[in-house]
Design an enzyme around this catalytic site. Structure first.
Site, PDB file in Angstrom:
ATOM      1  N   ASP A  34      -7.031  -0.390  77.209  1.00 25.78           N
ATOM      2  CA  ASP A  34      -7.518  -1.738  76.883  1.00 25.78           C
ATOM      3  C   ASP A  34      -6.585  -2.780  77.498  1.00 25.78           C
ATOM      4  O   ASP A  34      -5.493  -2.449  77.986  1.00 25.78           O
ATOM      5  CB  ASP A  34      -7.565  -1.877  75.352  1.00 25.78           C
ATOM      6  CG  ASP A  34      -8.256  -3.149  74.917  1.00 25.78           C
ATOM      7  OD1 ASP A  34      -9.074  -3.681  75.691  1.00 25.78           O
ATOM      8  OD2 ASP A  34      -7.977  -3.612  73.788  1.00 25.78           O
TER       9      ASP A  34
ATOM     10  N   GLU B  71      -6.919  -6.002  82.224  1.00 23.53           N
ATOM     11  CA  GLU B  71      -7.401  -6.907  83.300  1.00 23.53           C
ATOM     12  C   GLU B  71      -6.264  -7.280  84.242  1.00 23.53           C
ATOM     13  O   GLU B  71      -6.539  -7.488  85.422  1.00 23.53           O
ATOM     14  CB  GLU B  71      -8.027  -8.159  82.674  1.00 23.53           C
ATOM     15  CG  GLU B  71      -9.302  -7.876  81.908  1.00 23.53           C
ATOM     16  CD  GLU B  71      -9.095  -7.103  80.609  1.00 23.53           C
ATOM     17  OE1 GLU B  71      -8.035  -7.263  79.986  1.00 23.53           O
ATOM     18  OE2 GLU B  71      -9.987  -6.328  80.245  1.00 23.53           O
TER      19      GLU B  71
ATOM     20  N   ASP C  59     -15.548  -7.377  74.092  1.00 26.07           N
ATOM     21  CA  ASP C  59     -15.645  -7.976  72.754  1.00 26.07           C
ATOM     22  C   ASP C  59     -16.909  -8.805  72.580  1.00 26.07           C
ATOM     23  O   ASP C  59     -16.909 -10.031  72.722  1.00 26.07           O
ATOM     24  CB  ASP C  59     -14.403  -8.841  72.493  1.00 26.07           C
ATOM     25  CG  ASP C  59     -13.135  -7.993  72.489  1.00 26.07           C
ATOM     26  OD1 ASP C  59     -13.237  -6.753  72.446  1.00 26.07           O
ATOM     27  OD2 ASP C  59     -12.036  -8.580  72.543  1.00 26.07           O
TER      28      ASP C  59
END
Ligand code: GLC
Length: 828
Positions: free
Chosen positions: A405, A408, A483
Site C-alpha cells: 500500500d 505511489e 479508497d
C-alpha cells in the site's frame, strides 16, 4: 475556478508552448525490420515487431534513449521482414496485417488496413512534436471512434472527450471525475465501426492523454520527459490487441486458488482476540472465507517487519491457529521505513544503501504513518533483494498474503503529496530523478515483494496485492481500486473502473467491497458483495472509523443473503479459476466490457460509448454475462442481451439475443446469463479452499448446436503446473435434432485429483419458452446408463435422472482421466 484555469491551460498548450513538430524527411534507411527517417537533426525509427505490431520512436536531437520503462519484457520479431517501398514523397511499410505510410513533407504517419482504409493518422499540422524535454503527438480523432482502457480511471467506460493524466496518486475518497488515481497504464483501444486498434505509450514520466477535450477533431498524448515511444497494435479486435500487448508486457502468473476465495479486511483488526473473533464468526456462521488481513495496527509504531507485542503477543501461534481454521493471513506493507536508528530495517537499509537519496547524497526523508521515513529504492536490484529478504520475518511465521500500500508513493508532508521530482533513484545504475521513476515505484515494490516471496517460499505461488502500479504490474500483483466510498454511486463506478483496468493488462482486480469510507446500508453491502462474486479479487474492507462491515453485520436476513452470495462464489470457483488460467495463458481477462467481446455490435457500441450510460453489464469469461444490481431499491434488472442465445442462470429461461429483457432481481440474487454452448464447472460449497476434495465436480452445459470448451485445473497452489502437473480436458458438445453428444477428451497433463464423481447437468433444450424434450436414454461409451430416482442420486455411483421442474438432465459418473463420451436422446 481551478478547473477552468486548467482547461484553458490545456487547450492553449499548443499555442503557448514552443512546440516544434518534426519536419521534412531528408533521408530514409532500411535495415531488417526497421526504417529510420532522418529530418534535420531529428530521427524517427519505425520498427515492425510483428505483422500486426509496430513500434514508433522519436529522437528530437538524433539519439534514442537506451532505456524506456520495465513494462516491456519480451521481444518480438516478424516472421517475414516488412516490405518497404518508396514513392514520391512517401515511404510505405507493409507489415503483413497492415501498412504504415510515412509522408515525408513533413513527416507524418498513417496506419492503414491492407485494403487502403486509414485507421489511424498523425495530425497533418502538429504530428510528433517536442518542447524542451516534453514530447507529444497529435492524431486525428474520427468522430465515430471511441476510446477504452487507460488502466485505472474512474468515471464512464468510454474515455472520449476526456483529459487524463498518468501520475500515481493517493487520492482518498476520489470521485468519478478525479484524475489521476493510483495506477498508470498508458495504453488504450480505439474502436470504430467494429474495428479496433491499440496504442501503448511506453513512457513512465508524468504523461497525459487528451482524447478530444482540447480539440474536437484531434486527440493527443505526451509526457513531461522521456521518449516519444509507442507501440501500435493493428487489431482488428480488442482481443487481438490485448493478446499482442500482453505478449510484450507479460501476463499475470496463475494466482494461488485461495486468493480467489472471499477475503476480509479492515483498518485494522486488532488486538489478536478481535482477529480470532472475526475468524470464529466466519466459521460459526458458515460463511466461507479464505483470507484475513492485518492492516497497520499489527506493527510496532507502524514499523514494517515488526509486531506490536501487546496487541499480538504470539503472532506465530495466531497465524498457525487461523491456518487450522482454514485462513491465510495477509499483512499490509507500506514502503516508508521509520527513521529510527534503533530499528533493524532502517539500520540495514541505511548500511546497505537501499534508500532514495536527495541530489546532495543525503537520504530522502518524508512523513507517512510512522512519522519521518526513508523510502526503499526499488529501482535497484540490490534494494529489491534486501526488501525481499526482510519478508522472511513474516513468511517464517506463516504470513502468506502481501498487501503493498501507499506505494505511489504517498508522502503526507510534501506539497505534491509524493517524493519531490529531483530525488534520485538508482534506476539500475542510471541514477535518474524521481520524475522518471515515480510511476514505476509501486510496480517495482510489487516486483521486490513477489520475487522475495518466490525465493522464500519457492513451492508456493505468492499473493501480492497493490494500490499503485504501472503497465506490466500484473506480472507481480493483483490490484484494488483504492479508497472508495460506501455509496451507490461508487458501487456503480467500480464496474467501468475495474473493466478498464482489467482490459489494460491487469486481470486480477476488484474494489473495496462495501466501500472504504462511510457506512453502507445492508442493501448496498449485499449488492456490492454480489458484484464481488464476479470480481476476480473479492475483498471486503473498511476505513478505521466506520461501522463493522463483515457480512453478518446487517441483521439476520442480510446475513443469509450474504452467506448465499459468498457460497455462490465458492460454487463457481472452478469456473473462476479456469478463467484466470485463460488470462495467464493468453492475456485475455475474465472481466471484459461487452464492447470488448462484441465490438461489432452497433447497439453495444452506442451504449458503451454513451457519455451518460457507463457500461453496467459485463462479461465474465466468454460465456457469462453479468447484470449486477447497482441501484437502491431495484428488484428487477433490465438489460439488452447481445447476439446469440442466452440462458438466465437462475430460472434457466432461454432468451434470444439482440433484445431488451427484464429479469427478476430479488435482494438475494445477482442476475447473470450463460451463453448457449457455455460449460460452467462448479464445485460443492466449501468454507475455504481445499477444505475438502472437489466431489462431485459438476459441469452445467447450456445447449448449442456445437461448442468446444477447455477445462483446466491443478493443485491451485504450487508451480508444478509449469512442469506439466495440470489436468486439461476439452469438452465438445453437439446437438443434432433430438440427440446431444458430449465428449470429455482424455486428460492432458500429469495432475491427478483424488477419485471423485462428475455430474454433467444438461440444461433442457427449449423453444418458445417451453422445454422441448426430456431425456429418454443416456449412453456412456457403448453402455446404456441406468436411470436412477432423483432421491437416490446422491448415493448412486453411475446413473442419470431428470429434475422435474427444470427438465435438466443429470448424468453422474466417476470422473476419469480417459475420454468420456455421453450421448443423450431426447423424447418429445
Ligand atoms: C490507505 C489504504 C487503505 C488502508 C489504509 C491504512 O488508505 O488505501 O486500504 O486501510 O491506508 O493502512
Amino acid at each position: 475556478m481551478r478547473r477552468i484555469l486548467l482547461l484553458l491551460l490545456v487547450s492553449c498548450s499548443f499555442l503557448s508552448a514552443q512546440w516544434k513538430s518534426i519536419g521534412n524527411v531528408d533521408s530514409v534507411s532500411v535495415e531488417g525490420n526497421s526504417v529510420l527517417l532522418i529530418s534535420g537533426t531529428s530521427q524517427v525509427l519505425i520498427q515492425v515487431l510483428a505483422e500486426d505490431v509496430v513500434r514508433v520512436r522519436l529522437a528530437p536531437s538524433g539519439s534514442f534513449r537506451e532505456h524506456t520503462t520495465p513494462a516491456v519484457v519480451n521481444t518480438m520479431s516478424p516472421a517475414q521482414p516488412p516490405k518497404v517501398t518508396q514513392a514520391e514523397g512517401l515511404v510505405e511499410i507493409r507489415t503483413g496485417k497492415g501498412m504504415v505510410v510515412a509522408k515525408k513533407n513533413p513527416l507524418r504517419l498513417q496506419f492503414l488496413e491492407n485494403d487502403g482504409t486509414v485507421i489511424n493518422e498523425d495530425d497533418p499540422s502538429k504530428g510528433m512534436a517536442w518542447d524542451g524535454p516534453e514530447i507529444r503527438i497529435w492524431k486525428i480523432m474520427p468522430f465515430e471512434e471511441q476510446y477504452f482502457g487507460f488502466g485505472e480511471k474512474a468515471g464512464r467506460l468510454n474515455k472520449k472527450w476526456t483529459h487524463m493524466t498518468m501520475w500515481n496518486s493517493d487520492i482518498p475518497a476520489y470521485r468519478a471525475d478525479t484524475d489521476p488515481l493510483y495506477e498508470s497504464i498508458p495504453f488504450f483501444y480505439a474502436i470504430r465501426d467494429g474495428r479496433t486498434h491499440g496504442i501503448f505509450f511506453d513512457n513512465s514520466y508524468r504523461s497525459s492523454f487528451d482524447m478530444g477535450k482540447a480539440s474536437g477533431h484531434l486527440y493527443s498524448f505526451g509526457a513531461a520527459g522521456g521518449e516519444l515511444n509507442y507501440y501500435f497494435f493493428f487489431g482488428p479486435t480488442p482481443g487481438s490487441v490485448l493478446k499482442r500487448f500482453t505478449e510484450l508486457i507479460g501476463t499475470m502468473p496463475l494466482p494461488p486458488m485461495w486468493s480467489l476465495g472471499y477475503q476480509q479486511c479492515r483498518w485494522s483488526y486488532y488486538p489478536e482476540s478481535r482477529v480470532r473473533e472475526i475468524a470464529d464468526n466466519f466459521r460459526k456462521r458458515s460463511i466461507p472465507a479464505d483470507v484475513l488481513y492485518l492492516d497497520i495496527h499489527y506493527m510496532d509504531g507502524y514499523r514494517i517487519f515488526t509486531w506490536d507485542n501487546e496487541r499480538f503477543p504470539d503472532p506465530r501461534k495466531l497465524i498457525h491457529d487461523l491456518g487450522v481454521q482454514g485462513f491465510k493471513v495477509a499483512v499490509i506493507l507500506d514502503p516508508g521505513i521509520k527513521e529510527d536508528p534503533d530499528y533493524h530495517a532502517y539500520q540495514s537499509g541505511l548500511s546497505g544503501d537501499h534508500f532514495l537519496k536527495n541530489p546532495d547524497g543525503t537520504v530522502y526523508i518524508g512523513n507517512v504513518w510512522p512519522g519521518p521515513c526513508a523510502f526503499p529504492d526499488f529501482s535497484s536490484a540490490a534494494a529489491r533483494t534486501w526488501w525481499g529478504d526482510q519478508l522472511k520475518l513474516l513468511s517464517d511465521i506463516g504470513i502468506r498474503g502481501w498487501w503493498n500500500d501507499m506505494n505511489e508513493p504517498a508522502v503526507f508532508n510534501e506539497p505534491a503529496k509524493t517524493v519531490p521530482l529531483e530525488v534520485l533513484h538508482h534506476d539500475e545504475g542510471r541514477l535518474t530523478p524521481h520524475e522518471k521513476n515515480h510511476n514505476l515505484y509501486g510496480m517495482r515494490m510489487t516486483q521486490a515483494t513477489y520475487e522475495g516471496v518466490r525465493k522464500l517460499l519457492p513451492d508456493e505461488r505468492p499473493f501480492v496485492l497493490t494500490r499503485a502500479s504501472f503497465a506490466g504490474g500484473q506480472r507481480y500483483s493483483a490490484a484494488w481500486t483504492g479508497d472508495n466510498i460506501a455509496s451507490w454511486e461508487h458501487l456503480q463506478m467500480s464496474v467501468p473502473m475495474c473493466l478498464n483496468l482489467s482490459i489494460s493488462g491487469q486481470p486480477f482486480v476488484g474494489p473495496d467491497i462495501g466501500g472504504f469510507f462511510g457506512n453502507p446500508s445492508g442493501e448496498l453491502f449485499a449488492r456490492w458483495l454480489q458484484l464481488g462474486v464476479f470480481m476476480p479479487l473479492m475483498r471486503g474492507h473498511s476505513v478505521i472509523d466506520a461501522t463493522n462491515k463483515e457480512p453478518w453485520e446487517y441483521g439476520k436476513e442480510f446475513e443469509r443473503i450474504n452467506r448465499q452470495t459468498i457460497e455462490l462464489r465458492y460454487r463457481l470457483l472452478p469456473h473462476i479459476y479456469n478463467q484466470m488460467w485463460i488470462a495467464a495463458e493468453t492475456g485475455i481477462p475474465p472481466l471484459r466490457p461487452l464492447i470488448f467481446q462484441y465490438p461489432g455490435d452497433p447497439e453495444i457500441a452506442a451504449r458503451e460509448a454513451s457519455v451518460q450510460n457507463a457500461a453496467m453489464e459485463f462479461m465474465f469469461g466468454e460465456d457469462i454475462l453479468v447484470a449486477p444490481v447497482l441501484w437502491q431499491g431495484d428488484k428487477t434488472r433490465s438489460l439488452r442481451l447481445p447476439d446469440g442465445v442466452w440462458y438466465d442462470y437462475w430460472s434457466g429461461i432461454r432468451y434470444e439475443g439482440n433484445q431488451n429483457v427484464t429479469v427478476p432481481a430479488p435482494l438475494d440474487r445477482i442476475p447473470f446469463f450463460v451463453k448457449a454452448g457455455g460449460v460452467i464447472p462448479t464445485q460443492p460449497v466449501m468454507q475455504y479452499f481445499a477444505e475438502k476434495a472437489v466431489d462431485p465436480l459438476t459441469f452445467t452445459i447450456y445447449p448449442a448446436e456445437r461448442s468446444i470448451k477447455t477445462y483446466y485445473e491443478d493443485d491451485g497452489v504450487s508451480f508444478g503446473y509449469q512442469e506439466g502437473q495440470f489436468r486439461r480436458k476439452t469438452i465438445r458438445q453437439d446437438m443434432t435434432g433430438a440427440i446431444q453428444s458430449l465428449v470429455f477428451s482424455e486428460a492432458e497433463g500429469s495432475y491427478e485429483p483424488a477419485a471423485r464423481s462428475m455430474i454433467v447437468r444438461l440444461v433442457a433444450p427449449q423453444a418458445e419458452g417451453k422445454i422441448v424434450g426430456r431425456a429418454s436414454a443416456v449412453m456412456v461409451g457403448s453402455e446404456k446408463l441406468p436411470r436412477v430416482q432423483p432421491s437416490r442420486a446422491e448415493a448412486a455411483v453411475r446413473g442419470w435422472w431428470v429434475d422435474e421442474v427444470s427438465g435438466t438432465t443429470n448424468v453422474k459418473l466417476p470422473d476419469l482421466k480417459e475420454e468420456i463420451r455421453i450421448v443423450v436422446e431426447y423424447a418429445k
